[in-house]
Design an enzyme around this catalytic site. Structure first.
Site, mmCIF file in Angstrom:
data_model
loop_
_atom_site.group_PDB
_atom_site.id
_atom_site.type_symbol
_atom_site.label_atom_id
_atom_site.label_comp_id
_atom_site.label_asym_id
_atom_site.label_seq_id
_atom_site.Cartn_x
_atom_site.Cartn_y
_atom_site.Cartn_z
ATOM 1 N N LYS A 1 33.958 49.361 -61.186
ATOM 2 C CA LYS A 1 33.991 49.972 -59.846
ATOM 3 C C LYS A 1 35.392 50.448 -59.474
ATOM 4 O O LYS A 1 35.627 50.829 -58.335
ATOM 5 C CB LYS A 1 33.478 48.971 -58.807
ATOM 6 N N PHE B 1 33.623 42.193 -53.361
ATOM 7 C CA PHE B 1 33.134 40.820 -53.493
ATOM 8 C C PHE B 1 32.065 40.811 -54.578
ATOM 9 O O PHE B 1 31.418 41.823 -54.827
ATOM 10 C CB PHE B 1 32.528 40.334 -52.179
ATOM 11 N N ALA C 1 30.159 43.265 -47.455
ATOM 12 C CA ALA C 1 28.745 43.353 -47.078
ATOM 13 C C ALA C 1 27.846 43.107 -48.287
ATOM 14 O O ALA C 1 28.200 43.450 -49.413
ATOM 15 C CB ALA C 1 28.446 44.728 -46.490
ATOM 16 N N LYS D 1 3.224 51.437 -38.053
ATOM 17 C CA LYS D 1 3.043 50.126 -38.669
ATOM 18 C C LYS D 1 1.983 50.199 -39.783
ATOM 19 O O LYS D 1 0.887 50.727 -39.552
ATOM 20 C CB LYS D 1 2.607 49.132 -37.575
ATOM 21 N N PRO E 1 23.191 54.053 -52.147
ATOM 22 C CA PRO E 1 24.518 54.443 -52.644
ATOM 23 C C PRO E 1 25.407 53.210 -52.775
ATOM 24 O O PRO E 1 25.285 52.268 -51.978
ATOM 25 C CB PRO E 1 25.049 55.375 -51.547
ATOM 26 N N ASN F 1 18.483 40.546 -46.933
ATOM 27 C CA ASN F 1 18.878 39.420 -47.791
ATOM 28 C C ASN F 1 19.485 38.313 -46.943
ATOM 29 O O ASN F 1 19.584 38.429 -45.731
ATOM 30 C CB ASN F 1 19.847 39.901 -48.880
ATOM 31 N N ILE G 1 28.574 51.813 -51.940
ATOM 32 C CA ILE G 1 29.636 52.159 -50.977
ATOM 33 C C ILE G 1 31.007 51.870 -51.578
ATOM 34 O O ILE G 1 31.926 52.682 -51.527
ATOM 35 C CB ILE G 1 29.442 51.355 -49.667
#
Ligand code: C5P
Length: 404
Positions: free
Chosen positions: A341, A323, A275, A289, A305, A210, A307
């Site tokens: 969370k 964040f 992150a 490939k 998962p 991203n 984190i």
């Protein structure tokens, strides 16, 4: 935990529009345990009435060098001796110049000359006045004499211009005051932080990732280090130079990042997840490939998962900060994540606009915790990181007091 308990802080308020933030600063210094007395320049009284400072500090305010009543209560030399720290906030260009030249033609400048205490200056002025060679030379003289500075920050100014010159926010000044007193806001604490994107391999040469640059997380790591914490930065692939003095662990995938976090989380007091972890990974990356076939290619993605949630819901979880990057209904989504969370705090920003968020040098954050929130207006990520760390230190302390 470092606080300003039993510290005598003399706050010098000089003439500038940022003086309106100084009563809030008094309140925060007192919340951190300090006893505060306020001295104002005559120009400062044009912006905020001495009575306001009297109300928030609980004692009368010092304005006039030749006021016999005030001198009888506590003479200016006595006041200069009383201070463990002098904080000048806001500090105008004029006051900085007078400080640099040792003038003593009003009460605040006389106090600064007569004190043996450290002096912390929070400049606030128009960006061109701050950038002017005269001001910069004065600042250099003062720095060489051991005067400390906090800010100025970059951003929109009262005069309508944008640039460096805004007074540092009160939480950041409190942290700087703690540092000036040898008590860094995060001294003795261990901070574990994730930053940057993750890369999820499709085959040995391709991956899904991203737009996260890692800038915000690296700035928070540096700010936590500056506040006295021992910092471990677990970082996905970025182009950034790691902040000196932090332990750095480089990882690639979300699973690597989780493993690196779990190996260290038991030893940390504060966990900050900045992150941009990929939400999905390739179920089975190809060992070689993938060849072009001219037909549609289907990749099966499986969730990674979470984190942050894993850490926050552990027994004995550290103080956990997440964040949230949102494209709409910021407060609602951020508060939702705070609860779902099990976080202590969440810093949220809007993404998908030009000039803030991913890849940008600037950002704008709304910080939420149970029972409170604070807006940090658009500024350089370094300045925001400092303010965010100040809020984290404040909340960490507040929650530690509650759980005692
Ligand atoms: O749910 P969402 O991805 O919006 O949550 C963002 C927050 O969760 C960030 O703090 C991010 O670092 C963290 N996160 C994580 N692991 C994931 C996904 C997000 O730690 N797999």
């Amino acid at each position: 935990m470092a606080t300003l308990a039993q510290r005598h802080i003399l706050l010098v308020v000089t003439g500038g529009i940022a003086a309106y933030k100084a009563p809030d600063l008094v309140r925060r210094l007192r919340d951190a345990g300090a006893t505060v007395r306020v001295a104002m320049t005559p120009a400062a009284t044009k912006f905020v009435r001495p009575l306001t400072f009297q109300a928030v500090s609980g004692v009368s305010v010092h304005v006039d060098l030749f006021d016999p009543g005030a001198e009888a209560a506590m003479g200016h030399i006595e006041l200069a001796r009383w201070a463990d720290l002098v904080v000048v906030a806001p500090a105008s260009a004029d006051f900085i110049a007078r400080l640099a030249h040792g003038l003593a033609d009003d009460l605040p400048s006389t106090l600064c000359l007569a004190t043996a205490a450290p002096i912390l200056v929070a400049p606030a002025m128009n960006r061109l006045m701050w950038a002017h060679a005269a001001t910069q030379a004065n600042v250099a003289v003062l720095r060489a004499r051991g005067v400390r500075f906090v800010g100025p920050d970059e951003g929109e100014q009262a005069c309508g211009e944008t640039g460096a010159g805004r007074m540092a926010e009160p939480p950041a000044i409190v942290v700087a005051a703690l540092c000036a007193q040898g008590g860094d806001a995060l001294a003795g604490l261990r901070v574990l932080l994730t930053a940057g994107p993750t890369q999820e391999p499709i085959d040995p040469v391709r991956f899904i990732t991203n737009r996260s640059s890692g800038k915000m997380g690296y700035a928070v790591a540096a700010a936590a280090r500056d506040a006295g914490a021992r910092v471990t930065l677990i970082t996905g692939p970025t182009r950034l130079v790691a902040p000196a003095g932090c332990e750095v662990v480089a990882v690639t995938t979300a699973q690597d990042m989780l493993d690196a976090v779990l190996a260290r989380v038991a030893d940390c007091d504060i966990f900050i997840a900045s992150a941009a972890v990929a939400d999905y990974t390739i179920a089975t990356p190809a060992p070689h490939k993938v060849k072009k076939a001219g037909t549609a290619l289907t990749l099966t993605l499986t969730p990674t998962p979470d984190i942050l949630r894993t850490v926050a819901t552990r027994a004995g979880a550290p103080f956990t900060v997440g964040f949230a990057a949102e494209t709409e209904r910021l407060a609602e989504h951020a508060r939702g994540k705070l609860t779902s969370k099990s976080l202590n705090m969440i810093a949220a920003n809007l993404v998908g606009r030009v000039g803030t968020g991913f890849e940008s040098d600037d950002n704008e954050l709304s910080v939420f915790w149970k029972g409170g929130e604070r807006q940090l207006g658009k500024a350089a990520k370094q300045a925001l990181a400092r303010d965010l760390v100040a809020i984290i230190a404040e909340r960490y302390r507040a929650e530690a007091v509650h759980s005692e």
